[in-house]
Design an enzyme around this catalytic site. Structure first.
Site, PDB file in Angstrom:
ATOM      1  N   LYS A  58       0.797  -1.080   0.240  1.00 16.22           N
ATOM      2  CA  LYS A  58       0.020   0.115   0.121  1.00 16.22           C
ATOM      3  C   LYS A  58       0.846   1.349   0.091  1.00 16.22           C
ATOM      4  O   LYS A  58       1.601   1.544   0.794  1.00 16.22           O
ATOM      5  CB  LYS A  58      -0.975   0.270   1.126  1.00 16.22           C
ATOM      6  CG  LYS A  58      -1.812   1.192   0.903  1.00 16.22           C
ATOM      7  CD  LYS A  58      -2.593   1.638   2.221  1.00 16.22           C
ATOM      8  CE  LYS A  58      -1.702   2.825   3.007  1.00 16.22           C
ATOM      9  NZ  LYS A  58      -1.703   4.016   2.077  1.00 16.22           N
TER      10      LYS A  58
ATOM     11  N   GLY B  37       6.890   5.022   7.935  1.00 10.70           N
ATOM     12  CA  GLY B  37       6.134   6.225   8.087  1.00 10.70           C
ATOM     13  C   GLY B  37       6.355   6.791   9.700  1.00 10.70           C
ATOM     14  O   GLY B  37       7.514   6.699  10.022  1.00 10.70           O
TER      15      GLY B  37
ATOM     16  N   GLY C 182       3.364   4.048  13.249  1.00  8.77           N
ATOM     17  CA  GLY C 182       3.927   2.971  13.540  1.00  8.77           C
ATOM     18  C   GLY C 182       3.361   2.379  15.181  1.00  8.77           C
ATOM     19  O   GLY C 182       3.506   1.027  14.891  1.00  8.77           O
TER      20      GLY C 182
ATOM     21  N   GLU D 146       9.891   1.324  10.538  1.00  9.67           N
ATOM     22  CA  GLU D 146      10.720   2.334  10.162  1.00  9.67           C
ATOM     23  C   GLU D 146      10.508   3.398  10.590  1.00  9.67           C
ATOM     24  O   GLU D 146       9.465   3.888   9.449  1.00  9.67           O
ATOM     25  CB  GLU D 146      11.559   2.222   8.797  1.00  9.67           C
ATOM     26  CG  GLU D 146      12.130   0.891   8.628  1.00  9.67           C
ATOM     27  CD  GLU D 146      13.426   0.499   9.369  1.00  9.67           C
ATOM     28  OE1 GLU D 146      13.979   1.720  10.042  1.00  9.67           O
ATOM     29  OE2 GLU D 146      13.950  -0.722   9.449  1.00  9.67           O
TER      30      GLU D 146
ATOM     31  N   CYS E 149      13.661  10.885   6.614  1.00  7.75           N
ATOM     32  CA  CYS E 149      13.452  10.745   7.935  1.00  7.75           C
ATOM     33  C   CYS E 149      14.857  10.898   8.680  1.00  7.75           C
ATOM     34  O   CYS E 149      15.072  11.150   9.893  1.00  7.75           O
ATOM     35  CB  CYS E 149      13.263   8.997   8.137  1.00  7.75           C
ATOM     36  SG  CYS E 149      14.125   8.103   7.058  1.00  7.75           S
TER      37      CYS E 149
ATOM     38  N   GLU F  89       9.667  16.377  14.972  1.00  9.01           N
ATOM     39  CA  GLU F  89       9.942  16.177  13.674  1.00  9.01           C
ATOM     40  C   GLU F  89       9.225  16.966  12.898  1.00  9.01           C
ATOM     41  O   GLU F  89       7.814  17.079  12.710  1.00  9.01           O
ATOM     42  CB  GLU F  89       9.854  14.584  13.170  1.00  9.01           C
ATOM     43  CG  GLU F  89      10.425  14.298  11.774  1.00  9.01           C
ATOM     44  CD  GLU F  89       9.952  12.816  11.336  1.00  9.01           C
ATOM     45  OE1 GLU F  89       8.908  12.393  11.572  1.00  9.01           O
ATOM     46  OE2 GLU F  89      11.019  12.234  10.880  1.00  9.01           O
TER      47      GLU F  89
END
Ligand code: NAD
Length: 495
Positions: A185, A238, A243, A261, A296, A395
């Site tokens: 996906k 993501g 997550g 991740e 990331c 973030e």
């Protein structure tokens, strides 16, 4: 190549790919795929939901059970994987254009980095799979214990939008090479290249049903995949927020293996004795602004020793204008569009919070190229950032650098580690003792010394703490997509 003209003529097929065929979503729903370059609708994309996920998983399961792929010798899978990688390279211009139009990154990098890196990843896992041996345990001579690896079955893969092809390749390549079926996906913000990859896989000889792609929204298409009772493993890249939900969904359903991740807020520490100040400045600025800051592992927290802070910042601010955004389709552009308006607004909100909380805005901070109808933000540098400020803790996933100064090595390590994340870190010094000592003390999956963003498919990629569970890339990734089996063979009468 006249990229803007070609981009206007391109046709896109937004239908799902299930069991070897392009299909509308069963409910007939679609969503618009909008280019952040100028706001135009590229195509309508199948909005997959539970029934489509069920169909894709059933197709993957049937393929796994009849062994059309899982039963092939590793060397046979290798040959097909290599053809698959070659297909990516044969369609490199098309894939690069699609990636740029879909998520806004400069065509220069889609072509030179994204396509090549995804192809290399697929080739590398194909090449690797017939070179891995199983084990025999050192038991007593009355028995033989074989330790073998087996594919898991159906692997669900959910990926983000920042490197759509590369993130997909990091998971589908080891999963497919190991003999699994895959249901991928892609992000609803960048679904196009994933669909094309699955077509190219079919053309390369990956049998129908083995690699399915189901575009759609997270809660509608991602959750049913993560909750599915017939999915054996989920590979997710993501945000940390989603997550965590993936691990809950794995536990709520069939305890499928879940590998995540996730986010990062990576520290980059520059000591006054760094071997090359210009190189350190270029790396600090270039790595946070690469991919519009949507990486990331971007070094978004920069710690500079107080004695060199002034000259460091002067040079950093002098470099920043090179990164002012421009048309992503121009081959000279190095900073493109932010993926969509929602993400652009998030970045601009963080910039406002930095100003309100008292950081000094040294460069940028504004939306750019508004006349294009696209989503662009200037490269932005804040100094005087304090540990409690949002721009230091959270973030941002945009081109925003938060700079702090330090005087004490132990204190800067403490601050660098004071984050929920632990994806990457860097230290710049010519003192080998300090370099090793600090590299050991930093709580991160990867630490760079006197560089940033060294990268190779041969090394694991992943994080400590809330940056995730498990590692992509390298031979370690096979651990995620294989089960380990012990087979005891009794030897009743040893000679
Ligand atoms: P996101 O978590 O919002 O979405 C990621 C994927 O999850 C998308 O496909 C989305 O549709 C899906 N999703 C969303 N909600 C879901 C749900 N409830 N159930 C199942 N699936 C769901 O992240 P994003 O905004 O697409 O990507 C940015 C994030 O990805 C950043 O935090 C970044 O650090 C992280 N990232 C990490 C790595 C790494 O290797 N550690 C690499 C790239 C990006």
């Amino acid at each position: 190549m006249n990229t803007p003209n070609i981009s206007q003529q391109m046709q896109f097929d937004g239908r799902a790919l299930i069991d070897g065929h392009r299909r509308e979503a069963q409910g007939g729903a679609t969503f618009s795929c909008i280019s952040p370059i100028d706001g135009r609708v590229l195509t309508e994309v199948a909005r997959c939901q539970l029934a489509d996920i069920d169909a894709a998983v059933a197709s993957g399961r049937a393929a796994f059970e009849d062994k059309r792929w899982s039963g092939l010798a590793p060397a046979a899978r290798k040959r097909v994987m290599i053809k698959f990688a070659d297909q990516l390279l044969a369609h490199a211009d098309e894939l690069a254009m699609m990636e740029t139009l879909d998520m806004g990154k400069p065509i220069k990098y889609s072509r030179a980095v994204d396509v090549n890196s995804a192809a290399n990843c697929i080739r590398w896992y194909g090449e690797a799979v017939d070179k891995i041996y199983d084990e025999i345990a050192p038991t007593a001579s009355t028995a033989l214990a074989l330790i073998t690896r087996e594919p898991m079955g159906v692997v669900g893969v959910i990926v983000p939008w920042n490197y759509p092809m590369i993130m997909a390749a990091w998971k589908i390549a080891p999963a497919l090479a190991a003999g699994n079926s895959v249901v991928l996906k892609p992000s609803e913000k960048s679904p196009l290249t994933a669909l094309r990859l699955a077509e190219l896989a079919l053309e390369a000889g990956i049998p129908p049903g083995v690699f399915n792609v189901v575009p759609g929204y997270g809660p509608e298409a991602g959750s049913p995949l993560a909750l599915h009772m017939d999915v054996d493993c989920i590979g997710f890249t993501g945000s940390t927020r989603v997550g965590k939900q993936i691990h809950v969904m794995a536990g709520q359903s069939n305890l499928k293996r879940a590998w995540t991740e996730l986010g990062g807020k990576s520290p980059n520490i520059v000591f006054a004795d760094c071997p090359d100040l210009d190189k350190a400045v270029e790396a600090a600025v270039g790595s946070i602004f690469f991919n519009q800051g949507e990486s990331c592992n971007a070094p978004s927290r920069l710690f500079v020793e107080a004695s060199i802070q002034e000259q460091f910042l002067e040079r950093a601010v002098a470099l920043a204008p090179q990164y002012l955004p421009a048309n992503p389709l121009d081959p000279a552009t190095i900073m493109g569009a932010i993926v969509d308006k929602t993400q652009m607004d998030t970045v601009l909100r963080y910039v406002e919070s930095g100003k309100t909380e008292g950081a000094s805005l040294l460069y940028g901070g504004e939306q750019a190229l508004t006349q294009t109808g696209g989503c662009y933000v200037q490269p932005t540098i804040f100094a005087g950032v304090q540990p409690q400020m949002k721009i230091c803790c959270e973030e941002i996933f945009g081109p925003v650098l938060s700079v702090m100064s330090f005087t004490d090595a132990a204190e800067v390590v403490r601050q660098a580690n004071a984050s929920v994340y632990g994806l990457q870190a860097a230290v710049w010094t010519r003192d080998i003792n300090k370099a090793h000592g600090i590299a050991r003390a930093l709580r991160a999956g990867t630490v760079h010394v006197n560089s940033y963003d060294e990268d190779d498919i041969t090394v694991p990629f992943g994080g400590f703490k809330q940056s995730g569970v498990g590692r992509d890339k390298s031979l370690h990734a096979f651990d995620k997509y294989t089960e380990t089996k012990t087979t005891w063979i009794r030897i009743d009468s040893p000679v």
